[in-house]
Design an enzyme around this catalytic site. Structure first.
Site, short mmCIF file in Angstrom:
data_model
loop_
_atom_site.label_atom_id
_atom_site.label_comp_id
_atom_site.label_asym_id
_atom_site.label_seq_id
_atom_site.Cartn_x
_atom_site.Cartn_y
_atom_site.Cartn_z
N GLY A 82 -22.67 -25.75 40.93
CA GLY A 82 -23.27 -26.67 39.86
C GLY A 82 -22.06 -27.34 39.04
O GLY A 82 -20.71 -27.05 39.43
N CYS A 83 -22.02 -27.37 37.71
CA CYS A 83 -21.10 -27.95 36.95
C CYS A 83 -19.94 -26.88 36.70
O CYS A 83 -20.37 -25.95 36.40
CB CYS A 83 -21.80 -28.23 35.57
SG CYS A 83 -20.57 -28.69 34.15
N PHE A 84 -18.84 -27.45 36.97
CA PHE A 84 -17.43 -26.34 36.81
C PHE A 84 -17.41 -25.99 35.41
O PHE A 84 -16.73 -24.89 35.16
CB PHE A 84 -16.32 -27.05 37.53
CG PHE A 84 -15.96 -28.19 36.99
CD1 PHE A 84 -16.02 -28.81 35.98
CD2 PHE A 84 -15.05 -29.14 38.06
CE1 PHE A 84 -15.45 -29.98 35.61
CE2 PHE A 84 -14.59 -30.23 37.94
CZ PHE A 84 -14.85 -30.75 36.54
#
Length: 174
Positions: free
Chosen positions: A9-11
């Site tokens: 997912g979002c880093f």
């Protein structure tokens, strides 16, 4: 020291989580798994580069084993949703482990099989050989620390941090 690369997912989220673990000495947000060299955030966001938002984690396996790192990985994102984490969707948000040795591959496969026991839906996390990693531009480094009061941090990252603090006390840095 050992290095492994995760997409989950979002880093911004994954960096915030893994940077809090004892034994982790460095977490770099960036892009992995695609064919486009040195992609920008905007290019990866199109879903056309083949890259996933990723974090490259440097850790001391004497302090935090790869098995424990993988345990946290499978617990703090949803590995059963294809190309999606929460409201973030597209191939750039896929769940993937990029291994760089046969031992890492074996540990990832074993951890996935163990994690599957905790999910009704099939885990879709890919386990693939590491081929590249391109750090994101510096504005993405330590995003959570720099923007703690932004709506995204409050609504998406804070719940992951709270779960980490509640469920993984023994893994946290002092």
């Amino acid at each position: 020291m050992e290095t492994i690369t995760f997409a989950g997912g979002c880093f911004w989220c994954t960096e915030a989580v893994f940077s809090r673990l004892k034994g982790v000495t460095k977490v770099t947000p960036g892009y992995s798994g695609g064919a486009v060299p040195d992609p920008t955030y905007e290019e990866v966001a199109t879903g056309e580069t083949g890259h996933a938002e990723s974090v490259q984690i440097v850790f001391d396996p004497k302090v935090l084993s790869l098995k424990d790192l993988l345990y946290v990985y499978f617990k703090l994102h949803d590995p059963t949703t294809l190309n999606r984490q929460g409201a973030d969707f597209g191939t750039q948000y896929r769940s993937e482990i990029f291994y760089s040795s046969p031992a890492q591959k074996a540990a990832a496969e074993e951890s996935l099989a163990e994690a599957q026991k905790n999910y009704e839906d099939k885990i879709v996390t890919k386990i693939t050989p590491y081929k590249n990693f391109f750090p994101a531009d510096p504005s993405h480094k330590d995003y959570y620390l720099k923007h703690r009061l932004s709506p995204y941090c409050l609504l998406v990252i804070d719940p992951k941090i709270k779960k980490l603090e509640k469920d993984f006390q023994s893994y946290l840095k002092n």
